[in-house]
Scaffold this motif. Sequence first.
Motif, PDB file in Angstrom:
ATOM      1  N   UNK A 149     -14.481  94.050 101.174  1.00  0.00           N
ATOM      2  CA  UNK A 149     -13.551  94.919 100.459  1.00  0.00           C
ATOM      3  C   UNK A 149     -12.275  94.163 100.102  1.00  0.00           C
ATOM      4  N   UNK A 150     -11.769  93.361 101.015  1.00  0.00           N
ATOM      5  CA  UNK A 150     -10.574  92.581 100.739  1.00  0.00           C
ATOM      6  C   UNK A 150     -10.820  91.579  99.614  1.00  0.00           C
ATOM      7  N   UNK A 151     -12.022  91.034  99.552  1.00  0.00           N
ATOM      8  CA  UNK A 151     -12.342  90.080  98.487  1.00  0.00           C
ATOM      9  C   UNK A 151     -12.351  90.764  97.118  1.00  0.00           C
ATOM     10  N   UNK A 152     -12.890  91.985  97.056  1.00  0.00           N
ATOM     11  CA  UNK A 152     -12.838  92.751  95.805  1.00  0.00           C
ATOM     12  C   UNK A 152     -11.393  92.930  95.351  1.00  0.00           C
ATOM     13  N   UNK A 153     -10.549  93.302  96.272  1.00  0.00           N
ATOM     14  CA  UNK A 153      -9.149  93.555  95.940  1.00  0.00           C
ATOM     15  C   UNK A 153      -8.459  92.279  95.454  1.00  0.00           C
ATOM     16  N   UNK A 154      -8.714  91.168  96.135  1.00  0.00           N
ATOM     17  CA  UNK A 154      -8.092  89.903  95.748  1.00  0.00           C
ATOM     18  C   UNK A 154      -8.572  89.457  94.374  1.00  0.00           C
ATOM     19  N   UNK A 155      -9.869  89.590  94.121  1.00  0.00           N
ATOM     20  CA  UNK A 155     -10.422  89.162  92.836  1.00  0.00           C
ATOM     21  C   UNK A 155      -9.918  90.041  91.697  1.00  0.00           C
ATOM     22  N   UNK A 179      -7.852  80.457  95.120  1.00  0.00           N
ATOM     23  CA  UNK A 179      -7.862  81.739  95.816  1.00  0.00           C
ATOM     24  C   UNK A 179      -9.287  82.147  96.193  1.00  0.00           C
ATOM     25  N   UNK A 180     -10.237  81.914  95.294  1.00  0.00           N
ATOM     26  CA  UNK A 180     -11.632  82.256  95.571  1.00  0.00           C
ATOM     27  C   UNK A 180     -12.187  81.437  96.729  1.00  0.00           C
ATOM     28  N   UNK A 181     -11.902  80.154  96.757  1.00  0.00           N
ATOM     29  CA  UNK A 181     -12.398  79.301  97.839  1.00  0.00           C
ATOM     30  C   UNK A 181     -11.818  79.736  99.186  1.00  0.00           C
ATOM     31  N   UNK A 182     -10.569  80.171  99.174  1.00  0.00           N
ATOM     32  CA  UNK A 182      -9.939  80.614 100.413  1.00  0.00           C
ATOM     33  C   UNK A 182     -10.465  81.977 100.852  1.00  0.00           C
ATOM     34  N   UNK A 183     -10.751  82.847  99.899  1.00  0.00           N
ATOM     35  CA  UNK A 183     -11.201  84.206 100.188  1.00  0.00           C
ATOM     36  C   UNK A 183     -12.680  84.266 100.530  1.00  0.00           C
ATOM     37  N   UNK A 184     -13.471  83.374  99.897  1.00  0.00           N
ATOM     38  CA  UNK A 184     -14.919  83.430 100.055  1.00  0.00           C
ATOM     39  C   UNK A 184     -15.524  84.526  99.199  1.00  0.00           C
ATOM     40  N   UNK A 185     -16.764  84.881  99.471  1.00  0.00           N
ATOM     41  CA  UNK A 185     -17.480  85.916  98.724  1.00  0.00           C
ATOM     42  C   UNK A 185     -17.627  85.508  97.250  1.00  0.00           C
ATOM     43  N   UNK A 186     -18.256  84.366  97.075  1.00  0.00           N
ATOM     44  CA  UNK A 186     -18.531  83.814  95.752  1.00  0.00           C
ATOM     45  C   UNK A 186     -19.079  84.857  94.786  1.00  0.00           C
ATOM     46  N   UNK A 187     -20.049  85.651  95.226  1.00  0.00           N
ATOM     47  CA  UNK A 187     -20.726  86.594  94.331  1.00  0.00           C
ATOM     48  C   UNK A 187     -19.783  87.677  93.811  1.00  0.00           C
ATOM     49  N   UNK A 188     -18.800  88.053  94.602  1.00  0.00           N
ATOM     50  CA  UNK A 188     -17.821  89.044  94.152  1.00  0.00           C
ATOM     51  C   UNK A 188     -16.936  88.453  93.059  1.00  0.00           C
TER      52      UNK A 188
END
Length: 228
Positions: A149-155, A179-188
């Motif tokens: 959920x946090x990754x969705x919000x960040x993206x 930011x993506x590399x730090x957050x992870x969840x590539x697919x999101x």
Amino acid sequence: MRPVDKGAVQGPFTDHRQARDLLIDQLGDYCCYCERPCDPDVEHVEPKGLPQYTYRTLDWDNFLLDCSVCNRQKWDDDPRVLLHYFPHEVNTAYAFRYDEASNEVVSNFNVSTHPNEHGAAERTIASLIDLNRRLDSDGRPDRRWKKRREAWQAARKARQRHLSNLPISQKDIESIRALALATGFFSIWLTVFQDQPAVCLDLIQAFPGTRQACFDLATGLPVPDIHL
């Protein structure tokens, strides 16, 4: 689920833990199942705890990386009794779809037209690693669910910020990548930026070990073929 390429076969090993740093160098510090950043362990696709797979305990082809939660969920369940989809074997970017409203990972196959593929995808999500679990056995929020959920919000915030001044510049792309590399969840991230090919292609190249053959390198979208 990000499709991955572990590169050339490594070994021989006298202990499976010797493969850990090699796998991290190739795939990054991410769980191959839930995609969150972690301090990963060596995962045996065919569990070393089952007698029929003891011979694969030190087999590079049987290794992935996973987080502690996915490892506990999978445990010693036999993934070969029924068909499951693994990110080093098939195009998991096409097999699974990420739904923002429900914060769930779902099968990308229609059960009426592709029952076998739908079944394999659903078993992988649910019975193998329970990827959509919201609470753990102690009633606490599942860390995978929370971080997804946090990754969705960040993206989404990154998309709003960077699309406010089109076109996206190289500096913007570099910022999204970091930011993506730090957050992870590539697919999101790939889902949120699916209409921005330059961003998607950069993410495909930036996340270590992403299997590029699974993506259209003009659009950055998954190739609609499971067997890649």
